[in-house]
Design an enzyme around this catalytic site. Sequence first.
Site, PDB file in Angstrom:
ATOM      1  CG  ASP A 171      -9.795  -1.008   4.395  1.00 38.14           C
ATOM      2  OD1 ASP A 171      -9.498  -1.124   3.181  1.00 38.14           O
ATOM      3  OD2 ASP A 171      -9.118  -1.507   5.310  1.00 38.14           O
ATOM      4  CE  LYS A 208      -3.691  -2.596   2.072  1.00 36.03           C
ATOM      5  NZ  LYS A 208      -4.333  -3.110   3.278  1.00 36.03           N
ATOM      6  CD  GLN A 257      -3.268  -4.693   6.377  1.00 37.16           C
ATOM      7  OE1 GLN A 257      -3.171  -3.672   5.705  1.00 37.16           O
ATOM      8  NE2 GLN A 257      -3.776  -5.805   5.883  1.00 37.16           N
TER       9      GLN A 257
END
Length: 288
Positions: A121, A54, A98
């Site tokens: 997200d 990322k 994460q």
Amino acid sequence: MACRIIDGKAIAAEITQELKGKVAEFTRRYGSPPLLSVVLVGDDPASHVYVRRKERACGEVGIGFERHHLPAGTSQAELVELVRRLGRRSDVDGILVQLPLPDSISEQAILAEVDPAKDVDGFHPVNAGLLFTGGKGIVPGTPRGILELIRRTGIELQGKEAVVVGRSNIVGKPTAMLLLQENATVTLAHSRTRDLAAVCRRADVLVVAAGRPRLITAEHVKPGAVVIDVGVNRMPDGSLAGDVDFESVKEVAGYLTPVPGGVGPMTIAMLLSNTLEAAAARREAAGS
Ligand code: NDP
């Protein structure tokens, strides 16, 4: 008809190229690039690999990136505090926690602490709710990437039979909602579905996100169907396998995504898009 392999890597590269220009324009307009803040707890090697990917992807398009790496023993309260602090910081545009988190921490509780406007997200209940009610929220990267792959391949969804195998909150359910928004007739299959092969054979568009290597074989696929393989399974020999048996299914399907090189690269490209869009929405809201 020969099966067409959908090259997710090439489509993601095209999107990344477009994003580069958009990020440069954003940076000229607002004086600084969007900033993505990633929170990583513990030492799961796969999570570290994903976070590095990322970071590299952000660097490629000019999005700013910062990493908060906390030890495995971090308490839920400490993590909540960090996520709230990032929510208050005006220079942070996107927050990504994460997953997976250590067992001692509730993922649901942490995801609910992310500012929905920075939830790149798309896992916050507000964004999930907006997707289900047809509002404009942030859509999770993998489902958004699947739809973008289908769209850029020129496949029409209206009126088609779509079957999604897997009903997780991060892939299966949001993908079903997006297909529904495109006016497909959608079936969600899962581990309790009776006669999975018969259900899948109804599909003009079959999306598989079960996390079971080679679950889907030629007998599950209607001739000419579009088959999107989301699965990423690490095999004992170290190789990666999808949820679809590529060799047998390519003899039947009309379109098929490979693993790797299909949905995976799209997920990261969509994360970058989400970050840019979240940044633009915040700056516009601040300026109005
Ligand atoms: P989950 O484990 O959260 O969900 C799996 C789903 O598949 C469940 O709904 C489960 O049903 C269903 N399922 C499991 N076994 C079967 C079976 N034999 N027949 C029918 N349905 C079954 O997984 P995720 O949604 O998080 O991920 C799915 C896959 O996609 C994984 O391989 C993951 O690595 C991959 N992935 C890839 C991404 C990418 O960027 N390429 C991003 C995210 C995930 P039930 O609910 O009944 O248990």
